[in-house]
Design an enzyme around this catalytic site. Structure first.
Site, PDB file in Angstrom:
ATOM      1  N   ARG A   1     -12.673  15.420   7.636  1.00  0.00           N
ATOM      2  CA  ARG A   1     -13.461  15.825   6.465  1.00  0.00           C
ATOM      3  C   ARG A   1     -14.885  16.170   6.889  1.00  0.00           C
ATOM      4  NH1 ARG A   1     -11.718  10.671   3.725  1.00  0.00           N
ATOM      5  NH2 ARG A   1      -9.648  11.120   2.869  1.00  0.00           N
TER       6      ARG A   1
ATOM      7  N   GLU B   1      -8.437  -5.461   4.710  1.00  0.00           N
ATOM      8  CA  GLU B   1      -8.264  -5.127   3.293  1.00  0.00           C
ATOM      9  C   GLU B   1      -7.034  -5.817   2.703  1.00  0.00           C
ATOM     10  OE1 GLU B   1      -8.895  -1.158   4.954  1.00  0.00           O
ATOM     11  OE2 GLU B   1      -9.636  -0.571   2.989  1.00  0.00           O
TER      12      GLU B   1
ATOM     13  N   ARG C   1      -2.619  -1.962  -3.472  1.00  0.00           N
ATOM     14  CA  ARG C   1      -3.836  -1.204  -3.283  1.00  0.00           C
ATOM     15  C   ARG C   1      -3.750   0.044  -4.159  1.00  0.00           C
ATOM     16  NH1 ARG C   1      -5.327   3.053   1.247  1.00  0.00           N
ATOM     17  NH2 ARG C   1      -7.465   3.418   0.572  1.00  0.00           N
TER      18      ARG C   1
ATOM     19  N   ASN D   1       0.880  -1.167   0.000  1.00  0.00           N
ATOM     20  CA  ASN D   1       0.000   0.000   0.000  1.00  0.00           C
ATOM     21  C   ASN D   1       0.923   1.224   0.000  1.00  0.00           C
ATOM     22  OD1 ASN D   1      -1.805   2.045   0.480  1.00  0.00           O
ATOM     23  ND2 ASN D   1      -2.816   1.027   2.198  1.00  0.00           N
TER      24      ASN D   1
ATOM     25  N   HIS E   1     -13.229   2.759  -0.183  1.00  0.00           N
ATOM     26  CA  HIS E   1     -13.277   1.703   0.848  1.00  0.00           C
ATOM     27  C   HIS E   1     -13.928   0.429   0.306  1.00  0.00           C
ATOM     28  CE1 HIS E   1     -13.469   5.069   4.133  1.00  0.00           C
ATOM     29  NE2 HIS E   1     -12.224   4.682   3.966  1.00  0.00           N
TER      30      HIS E   1
END
Ligand code: ADP
Length: 398
Positions: A241, A385, A91, A7, A180
């Site tokens: 956010r 993940e 990823r 990643n 996601h």
């Protein structure tokens, strides 16, 4: 087969090495501050002490070389030679409309990832650096890319289009993509396995609530809606956010505060959410700690966070015309019983009833937290993940 999962970020790189037949993690770690002479590599080999070293690592190619050196190191390694790594999975944040599933890397795939730089200017370039760095260090080893957006490519046009001039979609691909996806996909599969029911027959609302947060409506194993949009800014309130807001706030704020577009964008992405409302932190543990100490701003931030999530769950129950199970995952979703409780408390009209004891501390792993009488199953499923990336890589390379 051993599969290395990467990643890559612009200045960091995380890795996990899997021994696939046993689903075992042989080693994992990360390189931070790539590009500096004080880069930090931390390496956690299975059954051996962790290692961390500070050194000059100026680019991703060097970072991968250091990781490979450690993986075969006589003391800290877990392999005899790097040739025992038979495939690498990456990823990649944005697959646009081009990728509906994971694929093996070739020149066309790399070109397409590059073409998508516009849509993910921070993330996709870093992923490509990772791919090229592996190619440079391990020539000929097959690579696979797994996209955060791919799982949501099954959304219908009514869910993925914005009600704006359609020329923006046709010319510039302005639409909702969702993120996601690997996590929503994983927890959907695990929820079906946990419930011992076929995924194809289930209506699920999955909530990935970490620093970034998104919900998905999953019908028969396919995502039909998700709360993040063209970028990860849309949807739920997050750590830093804002999530959903009136877009008219952007020009209004630019005028009133004399801000540039990029300053407003930075405000909404990096200086909003829990952080802004609490004036304290983007970290849910700190928010909860401050609430316990009587901080009213932290309490308001928490209430807004839970309220906005609850509204999305209601909306997705409507999108699915029902809900068999509600699934919580990621840092906050897996660990904050207070958040789960606040969200579920007023979903009783949908048939959600939490078992507050099972929801409480002291329980770990995949678990049911709903009461026996609840019409909707409420589950906590720790996400994984990296394992999904390893699994897709193995399936495509085998
Ligand atoms: P990322 O999106 O960066 O992968 P994570 O999924 O690790 O993030 O989630 C990080 C968030 O999870 C942080 O807000 C952190 O405070 C929260 N978190 C972790 N453990 C707990 C806990 N025990 N209680 C409440 N929140 C927690």
């Amino acid at each position: 087969m051993n599969v290395l999962v990467i990643n890559a970020g612009s200045s960091s790189l995380k890795y996990q090495l899997y021994f696939m037949s046993e689903g075992r993690v042989l080693a994992k770690g990360k390189v931070e501050r790539i590009g500096m002479d004080t880069a930090l590599l931390t390496h956690e080999p299975e059954g051996k002490p962790d290692v961390s070293e500070v050194s000059e690592i100026l680019d991703h190619t060097t970072a991968i070389r250091r990781v490979l050196d450690l993986l075969v190191h006589p003391q800290h390694g877990v392999l005899k030679t790097a040739a025992e790594i038979e495939a690498v999975g990456h990823r990649v944040v944005h697959g646009g409309e081009s990728f509906r599933a994971s694929v093996r890397v070739d020149e066309d795939v790399k070109r397409e990832i590059r073409r998508l730089f516009d849509l993910a200017p921070l993330h996709n370039p870093a992923a490509l650096l990772g791919i090229n760095a592996v190619e440079a260090n391990m020539p000929g080893v097959p690579q696979v890319v797994v996209f955060d957006t791919a799982f949501h490519q099954t959304m219908p046009p009514a869910a993925y289009l914005y009600p704006v001039p359609m020329a923006l979609y046709r010319k510039h691909k302005v639409r909702r993509y969702g993120f996601h996806g690997t996590s929503h996909h994983y927890v959907s599969e695990r929820a079906a396995a946990f419930l011992e029911r076929p995924l194809a027959a289930l209506k699920l609302v999955t909530c990935h609530i970490g620093n970034g947060a998104s919900c998905a409506a999953v019908l028969g194993g396919r995502s039909i809606d998700t709360s993040m949009g063209m970028t990860p800014l849309e949807g739920l309130m997050m750590g830093t956010r804002s999530g959903d807001l009136d877009p008219a706030i952007v020009p209004y704020t630019m005028g009133k505060e004399e801000l540039t577009l990029s300053e407003v964008s930075s405000m909404l992405n990096k200086h909003s959410g829990l952080q802004a409302v609490s004036g304290l932190s983007s970290d849910m543990r700190e928010i909860e700690g401050a609430m316990d100490a009587g901080d009213s701003n932290a309490a308001l931030a928490f209430e807004m966070y839970a309220y906005r999530l609850r509204k999305y769950i209601g909306a997705y129950a409507a999108a699915l015309n029902g809900m068999d199970a509600l699934v919580f995952t990621a840092g906050v979703g897996e660990n904050s019983e207070r958040l789960r409780s606040a969200v579920c408390r007023e979903l009783t009209f949908l048939g959600v009833e939490l078992d507050e004891v099972k929801n409480g501390r002291g329980y770990k792993g995949e678990r049911r937290i709903s009461a026996a009488s609840s019409r909707v199953e409420v589950l906590v499923i720790p996400t994984n993940e990296e394992w999904m990336i390893a699994r897709d890589t193995y399936a495509l390379v085998r």
